[in-house]
Scaffold this active site. Sequence first.
Site, PDB file in Angstrom:
ATOM      1  CG  ASP A 124      -4.516   1.289   4.782  1.00 19.34           C
ATOM      2  OD1 ASP A 124      -5.139   1.059   5.845  1.00 19.34           O
ATOM      3  OD2 ASP A 124      -4.641   2.345   4.147  1.00 19.34           O
ATOM      4  CG  ASP A 172      -1.855   1.204   1.226  1.00 22.59           C
ATOM      5  OD1 ASP A 172      -2.888   1.132   0.529  1.00 22.59           O
ATOM      6  OD2 ASP A 172      -1.569   2.209   1.906  1.00 22.59           O
ATOM      7  CG  HIS A 226      -6.622   6.794   4.969  1.00 22.67           C
ATOM      8  ND1 HIS A 226      -6.889   6.435   3.671  1.00 22.67           N
ATOM      9  CD2 HIS A 226      -7.839   7.023   5.569  1.00 22.67           C
ATOM     10  CE1 HIS A 226      -8.200   6.448   3.482  1.00 22.67           C
ATOM     11  NE2 HIS A 226      -8.786   6.788   4.609  1.00 22.67           N
ATOM     12  CD  GLU A 247      -1.655   6.019   2.967  1.00 26.04           C
ATOM     13  OE1 GLU A 247      -2.340   6.962   2.504  1.00 26.04           O
ATOM     14  OE2 GLU A 247      -2.124   4.903   3.218  1.00 26.04           O
TER      15      GLU A 247
END
Length: 284
Positions: free
Chosen positions: A232, A88, A227, A90
């Site tokens: 995540d 994942d 997040h 960000e």
Amino acid sequence: MAYRLPDFEHRARSRLRDLLEELGTCTATEAARIVFNSTSIPASLAESLLEALTRSDQRFARTPDGQWFLARKPARSALREETFVVLDVETTGTQPPAHRMTELGAVRVRDSQIVNEFCSLINPEREIPLEVTRLTGISNAMVAGKPTALQLLPEFAEWLGDDVIVAHNAPFDRSFVDAQWREVFGMATGNRWLCTVRIARWLYPEIQSRSLGPLCRHLGIPIERQHRAGDDARATAMVLLREIDDLSARGINDFDALDSVVAPLSAHPERKRFRRRTVPVDQT
């Protein structure tokens, strides 16, 4: 300290892999001259160059008569026996390359369990908008002094290897990873990508929202902090394992069966095609 594959060596290995996937087999001279973009490499040097490039890398092999080829991994009988890297990211926004990664989290799943993890904040080399900080909790101060993508991705590439990459809404994560992968290595990732959202659409048509939070609540999977890339990624790994179980219950046990019901992501979205060309005979 983990060994970091030099950028030029990673690019050359990736180019050799793409070449052999495209052509099947080729001579050391042909491979070396295409991989290193030089028609002046003598045949006497080509073999030693490829040997040095592919040392300890079991993807590459050669026949007794000197033809190089890709040594494929043995076929796996079930998805649950595959090794996955679930990741994942960000980011500073939604549109790469204008927006960039601020955190990368990944977990390796093998034998239906998480076996190790890779997680780091990333200096995006630009401001993180306030609304993004409010969503992710990642501030400009937090990423100051952290490695840039140029510094981090060679280490991550070594850790990743050839494992299948999995993400929730994989086209989004892939767009950012590949955008910065190109900056570092000159090409996109060559790994197979798998999307847990696409699988969820087929498995759970009754769910109105297949975003990670609602899907985890539906499946009874906890998320510590949404997040944040590491949390995540771990939650997505749990979703993947549940999906593999539910796929198996429907008779879907391998990639061929999965691809027949869930549209796969393109294996090589920007694959550069190689044309076999006649290698000049050495005049020496």
